[in-house]
Design an enzyme around this catalytic site. Sequence first.
Site, PDB file in Angstrom:
ATOM      1  N   ARG A 231      36.859   1.386 -25.344  1.00 25.15           N
ATOM      2  CA  ARG A 231      35.745   2.213 -25.004  1.00 25.15           C
ATOM      3  C   ARG A 231      36.274   3.693 -24.790  1.00 25.15           C
ATOM      4  O   ARG A 231      37.275   4.086 -24.486  1.00 25.15           O
ATOM      5  CB  ARG A 231      35.200   1.948 -23.366  1.00 25.15           C
ATOM      6  CG  ARG A 231      36.181   2.199 -22.476  1.00 25.15           C
ATOM      7  CD  ARG A 231      35.234   1.832 -20.963  1.00 25.15           C
ATOM      8  NE  ARG A 231      36.078   1.596 -19.784  1.00 25.15           N
ATOM      9  CZ  ARG A 231      36.653   2.154 -19.329  1.00 25.15           C
ATOM     10  NH1 ARG A 231      36.915   3.575 -19.465  1.00 25.15           N
ATOM     11  NH2 ARG A 231      37.446   1.718 -18.143  1.00 25.15           N
TER      12      ARG A 231
ATOM     13  N   HIS B 231      34.695   4.662 -17.728  1.00 28.86           N
ATOM     14  CA  HIS B 231      33.879   3.405 -17.025  1.00 28.86           C
ATOM     15  C   HIS B 231      32.485   3.485 -17.125  1.00 28.86           C
ATOM     16  O   HIS B 231      31.598   2.791 -17.559  1.00 28.86           O
ATOM     17  CB  HIS B 231      34.520   2.813 -15.808  1.00 28.86           C
ATOM     18  CG  HIS B 231      33.621   2.080 -15.214  1.00 28.86           C
ATOM     19  ND1 HIS B 231      33.499   0.744 -15.478  1.00 28.86           N
ATOM     20  CD2 HIS B 231      32.815   1.753 -13.861  1.00 28.86           C
ATOM     21  CE1 HIS B 231      32.798  -0.255 -14.732  1.00 28.86           C
ATOM     22  NE2 HIS B 231      32.432   0.551 -13.885  1.00 28.86           N
TER      23      HIS B 231
ATOM     24  N   TYR C 227      43.013   8.631 -15.853  1.00 28.04           N
ATOM     25  CA  TYR C 227      44.112   7.625 -15.934  1.00 28.04           C
ATOM     26  C   TYR C 227      44.456   7.125 -17.184  1.00 28.04           C
ATOM     27  O   TYR C 227      45.560   6.571 -17.308  1.00 28.04           O
ATOM     28  CB  TYR C 227      43.412   6.450 -14.978  1.00 28.04           C
ATOM     29  CG  TYR C 227      42.024   5.773 -15.408  1.00 28.04           C
ATOM     30  CD1 TYR C 227      41.821   5.061 -16.706  1.00 28.04           C
ATOM     31  CD2 TYR C 227      40.977   6.197 -14.698  1.00 28.04           C
ATOM     32  CE1 TYR C 227      40.504   4.508 -16.934  1.00 28.04           C
ATOM     33  CE2 TYR C 227      39.648   5.805 -14.970  1.00 28.04           C
ATOM     34  CZ  TYR C 227      39.480   5.210 -16.289  1.00 28.04           C
ATOM     35  OH  TYR C 227      38.361   4.699 -16.576  1.00 28.04           O
TER      36      TYR C 227
END
Lengths: 328, 337
Positions: free
Chosen positions: B255, B259, B267
Amino acid sequence: MARTLTMIEAITEAMAQEMERDERVFVMGEDIGLSGGVFKATAGLYDKFGEERVLDTPLAEGNIIASAVGASMVGLRPIAEIQFADFITPAMESIVQQASKIRYRSAGGYGCSLTVRICCGGGTGGGLYHSQENASWFVHEPGLKVVMPSTPYDAKGLLLAAIRDPNPVLYFEHKKLYRTAKGDVPEGDYTVPIGKAETRRQGRDMTVVTYGYMTSLCLEAAEQMSKNGVEAEVIDLRTLSPLDRDTVLESVRRTNKCLIVHEDKRTLGIGGEISAIIAEEAFEDLDGPIVRITGPDVPAIPFAPPLEHAWMVNTEKIVAGMQKLAAY
Amino acid sequence: MASKSGRAVAELEVEKGENGRELMVGLYQMLVKCRMCDEKARILFRQGKYAGNFYSGVGQEAAEVGAAYSLREDDWIAPSHRDWTSNIIKGAPLKLCFAQLFGKATSPDRGKSTPAHMGYPPIHTITPASSIAGQLAVGTGVAFGLKRLGRDTVVVSFFGDGATSLGGFHEALNFAGVHRLPIIYVCQNNLWAESVPLRLQTALTNLSDRAKAYGFPGVSVDGNDVMAVYDVATKAIARARSGEGPTFIECKTYRWYGHSEIDPAKYRTKEEVESWKKRDPLVLFEKVLRDKKLLTDELKDKIAKTVTQEINEAVEFAEQSPYPDASELKDHIWAQE
């Protein structure tokens, strides 16, 4: 024609008759097929309907309910069995995130016509994990119906109503009633309406609200009190959600006193909700405090007989509650 | 295989040719449509046009399109939160998809569920819950029901690598294996479950190895290669349709964004993101089409223009649609008996 049946016989008969009547109905759960269930609730169904309609599932309560939810979405009518109410926790996700919400979150696009039969209750030496009466967990979830019969007649009629209901219905069976509760059960087809309480005993002096196994204890206690001139009205809720508020309120407004009896733990048990409803709706009709006789706030029913006895609500405890209330 | 031109881009006239040509152009159109809709959904969120959150699947389109493109109308999809575009692939009108983002009364669920959690009953996409792996457990039940009813319909279940850690995942796949259910489990392994890297999610290198434990085939595939995914998926779908049971497909993909739209995804390293963007599934497939002389600049522009127009109309419809009335709060809790 009615015959005398035990509660477990009434439950088996309801499933057999509905499976006969409706091809969409099937039963699934642990040990329910070849062995006919731990308590023999499904005895004979496997031989009659075959493994396609009486399905022994893998040992996974979460998946039993999730797959039943999915099967109901394509128009089937599953009856899923949870062998002991204590083991329903792995299925909480499927029950409260899927079964209770699928209709709401799809604005009615998907439905969930599911019956979950759950064996519950203490007083049989089952210990911590074969004794819990935890129906209240599910009363908190709109979208679920929760029922618990106290007689063989209701057991058959409520189960037939549950299977035919287009909503998910959790059908709790108290294991102590399976073979001790006996009564007339019609051979034919009938339903007991979900959401309607039944007044088991008329009385002018106080209203006793209860359900399931506790109903017979409350009736015994009421008979004892009657000898001293106190007439208690005993209401068997039969359905915990949706609650029959009208029957409870009408009775309390007439008797002006209310005792609530349940086996489940006290804090946030259904007795707390019923108390609140009465306090909100019928405060001025009360001649005394609402009294609750319930299981204690102890994690679960312990095994040693004196400890289990200390947990369980019994006739003596109920009589004591009635005396306290009658004194006002 | 049935023509998909009706679903891909409604008004576009695809030049007819051999089956392969039509299929490949159709897949390309769908990739473009999903990418453009997803990017538009992100922009609209950032513009504050709708509240809640959005879980972009940009970068994963080849897994989505490849796995679901050959489904029939009566087949089912059990999507997760990152699969809003599975509704588009299955044929939901774009207007409804954007109305869903906006929580409007014209959305399939009348504003009940959150922007990305879309299902559309007429085409059998299941409205997902947010709890991870729940959709594949329920999807497995749907497959069980379909088999019980004697239908030859199948279910495609979408989920991420994170979902493979949940008990419900294992229970569902085990049940599907036992009963040889008509379901295809499509794991979009994008290497990150929110902020947790795959190495902390599993000791496996290939998630498809899990299938062995449930007694059915598992295959890992380049999830950015739409033809590779399509090839594996159509075989799995045919297998499921003929009663041979489930297949687990791991699509290795990525992706591009966080998120969700409120996650800056710090991260991850820039290098990691850039290396995957170089393997953009659209660019990869465009090159294949150009090599085969199936895509010209003219056709590419025409597709982009058609989709843009359709999106603009959908957004306008969504913006102009009313919110559900507050009186609907308690609707749809119970079935109307």
